[in-house]
Design a protein around this motif. Structure first.
Motif, mmCIF file in Angstrom:
data_model
loop_
_atom_site.group_PDB
_atom_site.id
_atom_site.type_symbol
_atom_site.label_atom_id
_atom_site.label_comp_id
_atom_site.label_asym_id
_atom_site.label_seq_id
_atom_site.Cartn_x
_atom_site.Cartn_y
_atom_site.Cartn_z
ATOM 1 N N GLN A 706 47.230 -5.179 -22.278
ATOM 2 C CA GLN A 706 48.679 -5.110 -22.406
ATOM 3 C C GLN A 706 49.127 -5.652 -23.770
ATOM 4 O OE1 GLN A 706 49.943 -7.298 -18.956
ATOM 5 N NE2 GLN A 706 49.956 -5.468 -17.612
ATOM 6 N N LEU A 707 48.540 -6.761 -24.186
ATOM 7 C CA LEU A 707 48.938 -7.329 -25.463
ATOM 8 C C LEU A 707 48.501 -6.427 -26.612
ATOM 9 C CD1 LEU A 707 50.190 -9.699 -26.983
ATOM 10 C CD2 LEU A 707 47.944 -10.805 -26.991
ATOM 11 N N ARG A 708 47.315 -5.808 -26.461
ATOM 12 C CA ARG A 708 46.840 -4.900 -27.505
ATOM 13 C C ARG A 708 47.741 -3.671 -27.583
ATOM 14 N NH1 ARG A 708 41.984 -4.325 -30.304
ATOM 15 N NH2 ARG A 708 42.442 -2.847 -31.998
ATOM 16 N N PHE A 709 48.238 -3.166 -26.408
ATOM 17 C CA PHE A 709 49.157 -2.038 -26.393
ATOM 18 C C PHE A 709 50.462 -2.405 -27.086
ATOM 19 C CE2 PHE A 709 52.615 0.369 -24.470
ATOM 20 C CZ PHE A 709 52.204 1.664 -24.652
ATOM 21 N N GLN A 710 50.964 -3.605 -26.782
ATOM 22 C CA GLN A 710 52.222 -4.033 -27.383
ATOM 23 C C GLN A 710 52.085 -4.193 -28.890
ATOM 24 O OE1 GLN A 710 55.185 -4.434 -26.030
ATOM 25 N NE2 GLN A 710 54.673 -4.202 -23.864
ATOM 26 N N ASP A 711 51.000 -4.859 -29.344
ATOM 27 C CA ASP A 711 50.840 -5.132 -30.766
ATOM 28 C C ASP A 711 50.325 -3.913 -31.530
ATOM 29 O OD1 ASP A 711 51.657 -7.680 -30.327
ATOM 30 O OD2 ASP A 711 49.638 -8.574 -30.303
ATOM 31 N N GLY A 712 49.715 -2.922 -30.808
ATOM 32 C CA GLY A 712 49.132 -1.764 -31.492
ATOM 33 C C GLY A 712 50.028 -0.552 -31.482
ATOM 34 N N GLU A 755 45.676 4.998 -17.097
ATOM 35 C CA GLU A 755 46.759 5.486 -16.256
ATOM 36 C C GLU A 755 47.891 4.459 -16.097
ATOM 37 O OE1 GLU A 755 46.823 8.544 -15.386
ATOM 38 O OE2 GLU A 755 44.833 8.887 -16.243
ATOM 39 N N GLN A 756 47.698 3.255 -16.640
ATOM 40 C CA GLN A 756 48.747 2.221 -16.507
ATOM 41 C C GLN A 756 49.941 2.601 -17.374
ATOM 42 O OE1 GLN A 756 47.392 -1.680 -17.333
ATOM 43 N NE2 GLN A 756 49.412 -2.629 -17.083
ATOM 44 N N ARG A 757 51.116 2.446 -16.819
ATOM 45 C CA ARG A 757 52.319 2.885 -17.514
ATOM 46 C C ARG A 757 53.022 1.655 -18.134
ATOM 47 N NH1 ARG A 757 52.633 8.061 -16.403
ATOM 48 N NH2 ARG A 757 54.644 8.329 -17.438
ATOM 49 N N PHE A 758 53.623 1.974 -19.303
ATOM 50 C CA PHE A 758 54.295 0.911 -20.066
ATOM 51 C C PHE A 758 55.687 1.374 -20.443
ATOM 52 C CE2 PHE A 758 49.746 0.570 -20.963
ATOM 53 C CZ PHE A 758 49.490 -0.752 -20.663
ATOM 54 N N ASP A 759 56.551 0.416 -20.661
ATOM 55 C CA ASP A 759 57.926 0.722 -21.064
ATOM 56 C C ASP A 759 57.932 0.934 -22.568
ATOM 57 O OD1 ASP A 759 60.613 1.033 -21.308
ATOM 58 O OD2 ASP A 759 61.089 -1.111 -21.162
ATOM 59 N N VAL A 767 49.000 5.379 -21.998
ATOM 60 C CA VAL A 767 48.465 5.385 -23.350
ATOM 61 C C VAL A 767 48.352 6.806 -23.889
ATOM 62 C CG1 VAL A 767 46.472 4.773 -24.767
ATOM 63 C CG2 VAL A 767 47.220 3.236 -22.951
ATOM 64 N N LEU A 768 47.858 7.755 -23.048
ATOM 65 C CA LEU A 768 47.659 9.146 -23.494
ATOM 66 C C LEU A 768 48.995 9.780 -23.844
ATOM 67 C CD1 LEU A 768 45.762 11.490 -23.998
ATOM 68 C CD2 LEU A 768 45.909 12.075 -21.570
ATOM 69 N N GLU A 769 50.006 9.525 -23.022
ATOM 70 C CA GLU A 769 51.321 10.099 -23.283
ATOM 71 C C GLU A 769 51.912 9.554 -24.577
ATOM 72 O OE1 GLU A 769 52.656 10.802 -18.610
ATOM 73 O OE2 GLU A 769 53.358 9.035 -19.724
#
Length: 785
Positions: A706-712, A755-759, A767-769
């Motif tokens: 989650q942190l990598r998604f936010q910072d990346g 498949e985890q969804r993020f705002d 991630v794919l979307e």
């Protein structure tokens, strides 16, 4: 031969250079020809500049001092490079020129300094001559005051002192020498004028005093001629003496002042006439007038002499004889001057003196007898067994009275000499007797003082042996022993004079040593008992603290308290190491206590290891559980990640470090560790740590993703959209590329979160979307020109 000469020459220059360096330690020795040349050239330039500055008139003192310093600097520079003069030809030429400049400039500087000093001396002398000439001009007045004369003479001496200070400079300047010659002549003239004025004033003053004395003599002589009286005769005699005194005081003036010498000769003639007239008047008065006054006291003196011839005159008769002798003695002294001028009066006074001497001799003999009797009685009192200080003072006073009485008697008179001789012998013997008795009494008192000090010290030492003494009592006993030494020191001089006392003093010192040893032994026994009690108390307290430190609930503070207590026991051993050598009983006890202390040290070490194991396992498990719970509840991804990482680190330490400690010390496997308030074996706690660590892997990895998604990719996407809205397309394109790259890395590294969804931007994406959205946004930017 040539080579030998060169070596000798080089050695000479090296020796000269060494001497120069020793003479000028601040200059230092040049390390090379180049350095020496630079120093010489720099010093030459500085000297030339300094010499230029002192060419002005008059040169300043600061410039002169700077020139002198420049001369010394060039001299030091030449000295510093003296060793290179025979090695380099160019440097030798430079030095040769510099030495010529040094000599020339030094002479010039000295000359300029001399001229400045000469100018300064002339200014100072002229400044002192001006007030001197003014004072000398005032002395031409009729009667100058003594103060003006003294001031003028002081000014002459001041100018003379200045001239003497500057006289060494006359060799450098002939004009200044001529100037000083003129000054000397002026001073001599002024000194002569002062002497003449002083002589004039002194002669005038002495002439006035002489006139007054002559008038006084004439007046008193006239009064004596009118009517005779002893008072008038004494007044004339006094006036003669006063006039003669004035003549004696003015004797030096007679050779320098003729007028005064004439007056002095007249005064001498008047003295001669006055004495002749006094002799005539004495003869005219005759002996009858003297008998009229001296006769009645003489008759009383004769009666007193008759009474004194009795064997035991009464005190009243002695008193009357003393009074009569006193009156007659004064009258005889009164008429002595007249007896010298009249034979008849002299014969009568001789008759009276004979009676007077008889009475005075009798009185003196009686006085000697009384003084001798007092001395003998005082000496008898000193022979008593108990002699007081007052009796010694009485004897001393009696001897002083006898001595003073001897000084007043006519010891050479045959009637007195036997008694005087006996008195002198008694005085000598009495002093010897008093000194002997003083020594005997002082020695006796000294022994009494020593005995008292010994008894007091022995009693106090005995007292501290019987009971448990306080520190004050021990100190009092020690002070008492020291007091014996103080008393002995006060009477140390007796040991050289009295053998018995010397033996007694030696025995007393041995007794002092014995008493001191008894006190020391007692102090050692008391110290040993106190040390045993302290060790026993400290050992018991340390055992209690160690028991506390070994409990499953013990804290670091409990272990540290036990450690300090163990260290304090060691400090007690070290502080009383000397006591072990002094007391065998305490040494044996200390040895047993030391063995027990070693056991306590081992127990402390096990308690420390047990406490460390509990901290690494049980407390680490509890802390990790708390941190994991805080991480799960935290909305801050960074904080969550940090908490999971910290918890996992503690759990890993619980497994690894705990296992290592148990492996190193198998006894630790048996200790209990508190987990949730329940005692648990270390192996079980480490197993729980492993289970907890495995359970935290998934949430920790999720938090990292989650942190990598936010910072990346999310941050890159948001940044690109913001840049695009501002029209900064090239920068937005770079951010979209960053979004795609970071998304691919996240997708590959964390496949579980695909498949985890993020705002993202107000919508929900995985991630794919998000990658597809970034690709879609990038295409128009790539084709744009």
């Amino acid at each position: 031969m040539v080579r030998t000469s060169v070596l000798v020459l080089v050695g000479f220059f090296l020796f000269a250079s060494a001497e120069a360096s020793a003479a000028s330690p601040d200059a230092g020795t040049a390390r090379s020809v180049s350095e020496a040349s630079k120093r010489v050239e720099s010093a030459r330039a500085a000297l030339a500049t300094a010499v230029k500055r002192i060419e002005k008139e008059p040169p300043a003192n600061a410039d002169l001092d700077a020139a002198v310093a420049a001369v010394e600097a060039l001299k030091d520079a030449l000295t510093a490079g003296a060793g290179f003069e025979t090695e380099d030809l160019e440097y030798a030429k430079t030095v040769l020129a510099a030495r010529r400049e040094l000599r020339t400039h030094r002479e010039y500087v000295d000359e300029r300094r001399a001229k400045v000093h000469i100018h300064e001396f002339r200014r100072r002398i002229d400044g002192a001559l001006t007030p001197l000439n003014e004072r000398m001009a005032k002395l031409t007045e009729k009667d100058p005051a003594p103060k003006a004369m003294d001031e003028a003479r002081a000014s002459v001496e001041a100018v003379k002192k200045l001239a003497e200070e500057g006289r060494p400079l006359t060799k450098q300047d002939p004009k200044f020498a001529a100037y000083l010659t003129e000054v000397d002549a002026t001073l001599a003239r002024h000194a002569k004028t002062l002497d003449e004025r002083w002589l004039q004033q002194s002669a005038q003053k002495q002439r006035g005093l002489l006139d007054e004395s002559r008038k006084a003599l004439s007046t008193n002589l006239t009064e004596l001629g009118k009517a005779w009286s002893d008072e008038k005769f004494a007044a004339v005699d006094k006036a003669v003496v006063a006039l003669q005194k004035q003549l004696d005081e003015g004797k030096p003036l007679e050779e320098r002042d003729r007028a005064y010498r004439a007056e002095a000769d007249k005064a001498r003639a008047e003295i001669t006439q006055a004495r002749r007239r006094m002799d005539e008047l004495v003869v005219q008065a005759g002996v009858s007038r003297v008998k009229a006054e001296l006769g009645p006291p003489h008759e009383e003196l004769v009666a007193a002499a008759k009474a004194l011839r009795a064997r035991r005159p009464t005190p009243e008769q002695l008193g009357e004889a003393k009074t009569a002798a006193f009156v007659v003695r004064k009258l005889v002294e009164k008429y002595e001057p007249q007896a010298a001028r009249s034979q008849a009066i002299g014969q009568y006074l001789t008759e009276v003196k004979n009676t007077l001497v008889e009475v005075e001799v009798a009185l003196q003999v009686r006085s000697l007898d009384a003084a001798r009797a007092d001395v003998m009685q005082a000496l008898r009192n000193l022979e008593k067994r108990a002699v007081t200080a007052e009796q010694f003072e009485e004897a001393k006073t009696a001897l002083v009275v006898l001595e003073k009485t001897l000084e007043t008697v006519h010891a050479k008179n045959p009637a007195i000499s036997p008694a005087a001789a006996e008195a002198r012998q008694l005085l000598k013997d009495g002093r010897v007797t008093m000194e002997r008795r003083r020594y005997e009494v002082d020695l006796q008192q000294q022994r009494v003082k020593v005995d008292e000090a010994r008894k007091n010290a022995a009693a106090l030492v005995t007292q501290v042996q019987k009971e448990a003494p306080t520190e004050a009592q021990l100190q009092e006993a020690e002070n008492a022993v020291k007091q014996i030494g103080t008393v002995l020191e006060a009477g140390a001089h007796f040991t050289k004079k009295d053998r018995d006392y010397a033996i007694y003093a030696k025995e007393t010192k041995e007794r002092m040593a014995e008493l001191s040893e008894r006190i020391n032994r007692r102090k050692t026994v008391l110290a040993a008992a106190d040390a045993r009690a302290r060790l026993t108390e400290r050992l018991a307290a340390t055992k209690e603290k160690l028991e506390t430190a070994k409990r499953v609930s013990a804290t670091d503070a409990d272990v540290e308290t036990a450690s300090k207590s163990v260290d304090e026991i060691m400090q007690l051993f070290e502080a009383r190491a000397e006591l072990e050598r002094q007391d065998a009983g305490y040494a044996a006890y200390a040895e047993r206590a030391r063995a027990e202390w070693l056991k306590l040290v081992e127990a402390l070490e096990f308690a420390r290891q047990a406490r460390a194991l509990r901290r690494i396992t049980g407390e680490a498990l509890a802390a990790a559980s708390t941190e994991s719970e805080s991480a799960a509840a935290s909305a801050d991804l960074r904080k969550r990640k940090a908490l999971y990482a910290s918890a996992l680190e503690k759990l890993k330490a619980c497994q690894d470090d705990g296992a290592r400690m148990v492996k190193e010390n198998a006894s630790l496997a048996t200790v209990d560790v508190l987990v949730g308030g329940s005692p648990t074996r270390p192996q079980d706690v480490m197993a729980q740590c492993a289970q907890k660590a495995e359970a935290l892997q998934a949430p920790q990895k999720k938090a990292d993703a989650q942190l990598r998604f936010q910072d990346g990719p999310k941050r890159a996407y948001d940044s690109a959209k913001a840049l695009l809205s501002k029209g900064r397309k090239s920068e937005a394109l770079a951010q979209f590329n960053e979004c795609i790259a970071e998304g691919r890395i996240l997708e590959n590294r964390y496949p579980d979160v695909k498949e985890q969804r993020f705002d993202v931007g107000g919508s929900s994406m995985n991630v794919l979307e998000l990658i597809q959205a970034c690709v879609k946004e990038r295409k128009p930017l790539q084709s744009a020109p």
